[in-house]
Write a protein that holds these residues in place. Structure first.
Motif, PDB file in Angstrom:
ATOM      1  N   GLN A   1     -76.379   2.530  -8.845  1.00  0.00           N
ATOM      2  CA  GLN A   1     -77.785   2.798  -8.529  1.00  0.00           C
ATOM      3  C   GLN A   1     -78.558   1.488  -8.387  1.00  0.00           C
ATOM      4  O   GLN A   1     -79.315   1.300  -7.434  1.00  0.00           O
ATOM      5  CB  GLN A   1     -78.391   3.668  -9.634  1.00  0.00           C
ATOM      6  N   ARG A   2     -78.335   0.578  -9.314  1.00  0.00           N
ATOM      7  CA  ARG A   2     -79.015  -0.713  -9.263  1.00  0.00           C
ATOM      8  C   ARG A   2     -78.553  -1.533  -8.061  1.00  0.00           C
ATOM      9  O   ARG A   2     -79.355  -2.209  -7.415  1.00  0.00           O
ATOM     10  CB  ARG A   2     -78.796  -1.470 -10.568  1.00  0.00           C
ATOM     11  N   ALA A   3     -77.242  -1.463  -7.745  1.00  0.00           N
ATOM     12  CA  ALA A   3     -76.720  -2.206  -6.589  1.00  0.00           C
ATOM     13  C   ALA A   3     -77.302  -1.668  -5.289  1.00  0.00           C
ATOM     14  O   ALA A   3     -77.676  -2.425  -4.391  1.00  0.00           O
ATOM     15  CB  ALA A   3     -75.199  -2.125  -6.563  1.00  0.00           C
ATOM     16  N   ARG A   4     -77.394  -0.351  -5.177  1.00  0.00           N
ATOM     17  CA  ARG A   4     -77.943   0.255  -3.957  1.00  0.00           C
ATOM     18  C   ARG A   4     -79.435  -0.034  -3.800  1.00  0.00           C
ATOM     19  O   ARG A   4     -79.954  -0.067  -2.697  1.00  0.00           O
ATOM     20  CB  ARG A   4     -77.666   1.749  -3.933  1.00  0.00           C
ATOM     21  N   ALA A   5     -80.093  -0.287  -4.940  1.00  0.00           N
ATOM     22  CA  ALA A   5     -81.518  -0.636  -4.904  1.00  0.00           C
ATOM     23  C   ALA A   5     -81.723  -2.134  -4.644  1.00  0.00           C
ATOM     24  O   ALA A   5     -82.859  -2.596  -4.553  1.00  0.00           O
ATOM     25  CB  ALA A   5     -82.185  -0.236  -6.215  1.00  0.00           C
ATOM     26  N   GLY A   6     -80.624  -2.893  -4.551  1.00  0.00           N
ATOM     27  CA  GLY A   6     -80.719  -4.318  -4.283  1.00  0.00           C
ATOM     28  C   GLY A   6     -80.876  -5.177  -5.522  1.00  0.00           C
ATOM     29  O   GLY A   6     -81.074  -6.386  -5.425  1.00  0.00           O
TER      30      GLY A   6
ATOM     31  N   GLY B   1     -67.744  -2.326  -3.726  1.00  0.00           N
ATOM     32  CA  GLY B   1     -67.870  -0.958  -3.247  1.00  0.00           C
ATOM     33  C   GLY B   1     -69.195  -0.690  -2.562  1.00  0.00           C
ATOM     34  O   GLY B   1     -69.326   0.261  -1.805  1.00  0.00           O
ATOM     35  N   VAL B   2     -70.193  -1.537  -2.835  1.00  0.00           N
ATOM     36  CA  VAL B   2     -71.514  -1.373  -2.224  1.00  0.00           C
ATOM     37  C   VAL B   2     -71.800  -2.549  -1.290  1.00  0.00           C
ATOM     38  O   VAL B   2     -71.934  -2.376  -0.090  1.00  0.00           O
ATOM     39  CB  VAL B   2     -72.622  -1.232  -3.297  1.00  0.00           C
ATOM     40  N   SER B   3     -71.887  -3.744  -1.852  1.00  0.00           N
ATOM     41  CA  SER B   3     -72.195  -4.932  -1.046  1.00  0.00           C
ATOM     42  C   SER B   3     -71.080  -5.970  -1.066  1.00  0.00           C
ATOM     43  O   SER B   3     -71.247  -7.071  -0.551  1.00  0.00           O
ATOM     44  CB  SER B   3     -73.509  -5.554  -1.536  1.00  0.00           C
ATOM     45  N   ALA B   4     -69.961  -5.630  -1.660  1.00  0.00           N
ATOM     46  CA  ALA B   4     -68.778  -6.497  -1.673  1.00  0.00           C
ATOM     47  C   ALA B   4     -67.550  -5.600  -1.504  1.00  0.00           C
ATOM     48  O   ALA B   4     -67.546  -4.464  -1.976  1.00  0.00           O
ATOM     49  CB  ALA B   4     -68.699  -7.292  -2.974  1.00  0.00           C
ATOM     50  N   PRO B   5     -66.514  -6.090  -0.837  1.00  0.00           N
ATOM     51  CA  PRO B   5     -65.352  -5.245  -0.521  1.00  0.00           C
ATOM     52  C   PRO B   5     -64.406  -5.037  -1.700  1.00  0.00           C
ATOM     53  O   PRO B   5     -64.403  -5.807  -2.661  1.00  0.00           O
ATOM     54  CB  PRO B   5     -64.646  -6.030   0.585  1.00  0.00           C
ATOM     55  N   TYR B   6     -63.608  -3.978  -1.583  1.00  0.00           N
ATOM     56  CA  TYR B   6     -62.465  -3.744  -2.468  1.00  0.00           C
ATOM     57  C   TYR B   6     -61.257  -3.500  -1.578  1.00  0.00           C
ATOM     58  O   TYR B   6     -61.295  -2.627  -0.712  1.00  0.00           O
ATOM     59  CB  TYR B   6     -62.664  -2.546  -3.405  1.00  0.00           C
ATOM     60  N   GLU B   7     -60.198  -4.267  -1.794  1.00  0.00           N
ATOM     61  CA  GLU B   7     -58.964  -4.114  -1.031  1.00  0.00           C
ATOM     62  C   GLU B   7     -57.923  -3.435  -1.915  1.00  0.00           C
ATOM     63  O   GLU B   7     -57.419  -4.044  -2.861  1.00  0.00           O
ATOM     64  CB  GLU B   7     -58.440  -5.481  -0.582  1.00  0.00           C
ATOM     65  N   PRO B   8     -57.596  -2.177  -1.622  1.00  0.00           N
ATOM     66  CA  PRO B   8     -56.602  -1.479  -2.459  1.00  0.00           C
ATOM     67  C   PRO B   8     -55.253  -2.191  -2.432  1.00  0.00           C
ATOM     68  O   PRO B   8     -54.881  -2.791  -1.419  1.00  0.00           O
ATOM     69  CB  PRO B   8     -56.495  -0.098  -1.799  1.00  0.00           C
TER      70      PRO B   8
ATOM     71  N   CYS C   1     -59.686   6.089  -7.064  1.00  0.00           N
ATOM     72  CA  CYS C   1     -60.774   7.036  -7.283  1.00  0.00           C
ATOM     73  C   CYS C   1     -61.819   6.812  -6.198  1.00  0.00           C
ATOM     74  O   CYS C   1     -62.264   5.681  -5.993  1.00  0.00           O
ATOM     75  CB  CYS C   1     -61.382   6.810  -8.667  1.00  0.00           C
ATOM     76  N   PRO C   2     -62.198   7.860  -5.477  1.00  0.00           N
ATOM     77  CA  PRO C   2     -63.179   7.687  -4.402  1.00  0.00           C
ATOM     78  C   PRO C   2     -64.500   7.107  -4.912  1.00  0.00           C
ATOM     79  O   PRO C   2     -64.915   7.365  -6.042  1.00  0.00           O
ATOM     80  CB  PRO C   2     -63.388   9.111  -3.882  1.00  0.00           C
ATOM     81  N   LEU C   3     -65.135   6.340  -4.051  1.00  0.00           N
ATOM     82  CA  LEU C   3     -66.406   5.704  -4.395  1.00  0.00           C
ATOM     83  C   LEU C   3     -67.419   6.736  -4.901  1.00  0.00           C
ATOM     84  O   LEU C   3     -68.113   6.497  -5.891  1.00  0.00           O
ATOM     85  CB  LEU C   3     -66.963   4.960  -3.170  1.00  0.00           C
ATOM     86  N   GLU C   4     -67.473   7.897  -4.246  1.00  0.00           N
ATOM     87  CA  GLU C   4     -68.441   8.928  -4.644  1.00  0.00           C
ATOM     88  C   GLU C   4     -68.206   9.387  -6.081  1.00  0.00           C
ATOM     89  O   GLU C   4     -69.160   9.613  -6.837  1.00  0.00           O
ATOM     90  CB  GLU C   4     -68.366  10.132  -3.699  1.00  0.00           C
ATOM     91  N   ALA C   5     -66.955   9.521  -6.463  1.00  0.00           N
ATOM     92  CA  ALA C   5     -66.637   9.943  -7.831  1.00  0.00           C
ATOM     93  C   ALA C   5     -66.997   8.846  -8.828  1.00  0.00           C
ATOM     94  O   ALA C   5     -67.508   9.131  -9.917  1.00  0.00           O
ATOM     95  CB  ALA C   5     -65.157  10.308  -7.936  1.00  0.00           C
TER      96      ALA C   5
END
Length: 195
Positions: free
Chosen positions: A148-153, A160-167, A133-137
């Motif tokens: 929202q909280r992750a993007r606000a720090g 998906g925001v500050s840590a990777p996801y490896e499919p 599922c795309p990150l935007e969805a």
């Protein structure tokens, strides 16, 4: 973590095959992986209800729920995520060995950690399901407002925001949860769980 040197595994008197015969099913672990909001818990609990209605013995191990108990002492650093999944895999293996169909819903973002899970559970018992599922969805569905909280720090190390996801490279099943309905996904999952 150090391995205990004074602990010896004990064998029981009831074989796995006897447990599976009693339940009329083969134990296995269906491991759901994907970003937060991709539908892991939704599908795991829906599949649990569907299998239960069909007379199958199953249980859900949900990442959030385990972090309230068994893994309450862990954070979200790479080392803590690894330990969280190690513990979850050990519990999932016990369920599979009891003849239970274990539905495990964990982001489990790193391939190396998912490979560790496969080794603990056993390749013959682990069915990896990737919720693509795309990150935007996922962000658009974010009922917990985690993105929202992750993007606000306010949340560090958020996948998906500050840590990777490896499919996954070769999952047993890929579900495109942005475009496939819950019912379509469930049908594919029921077929997988019967295999």
């Amino acid at each position: 973590m150090a391995n205990a040197t004074n602990v010896v595994p004990q064998a029981g008197q009831v074989a796995r095959s006897q447990r599976e015969q009693l339940l009329g099913q083969r134990g296995r672990v269906i491991w759901f992986t994907g970003l937060s909001g991709s539908g892991k818990s939704t599908l795991a609990y829906a599949l649990e209800a569907r299998l239960h209605a069909a007379g199958r013995h199953c249980v859900v191990l949900d990442g959030d729920n385990l972090r309230h108990g068994l893994c309450a002492d862990l954070g979200f650093s790479p080392a803590d995520r690894h330990e969280n999944l190690r513990r979850a895999a050990q519990v999932a293996r016990l369920f599979a060995e009891s003849g239970t169909i274990c539905l495990a819903a964990f982001i489990s973002p790193m391939r190396a950690d998912r490979e560790m899970v496969r080794q603990i559970v056993g390749p013959q018992d682990l069915y990896e399901v990737y919720l693509d599922c795309p990150l935007e969805a996922c962000e658009a569905r974010d009922v917990k407002q985690l993105y929202q909280r992750a993007r606000a720090g306010a949340i560090a190390d958020f996948t998906g925001v500050s840590a990777p996801y490896e499919p996954p490279l070769a999952p047993q099943l890929v579900l495109a949860t942005q475009s496939q309905s819950i019912e379509e996904c469930l049908q594919l999952l029921v077929e997988l769980s019967a295999g």
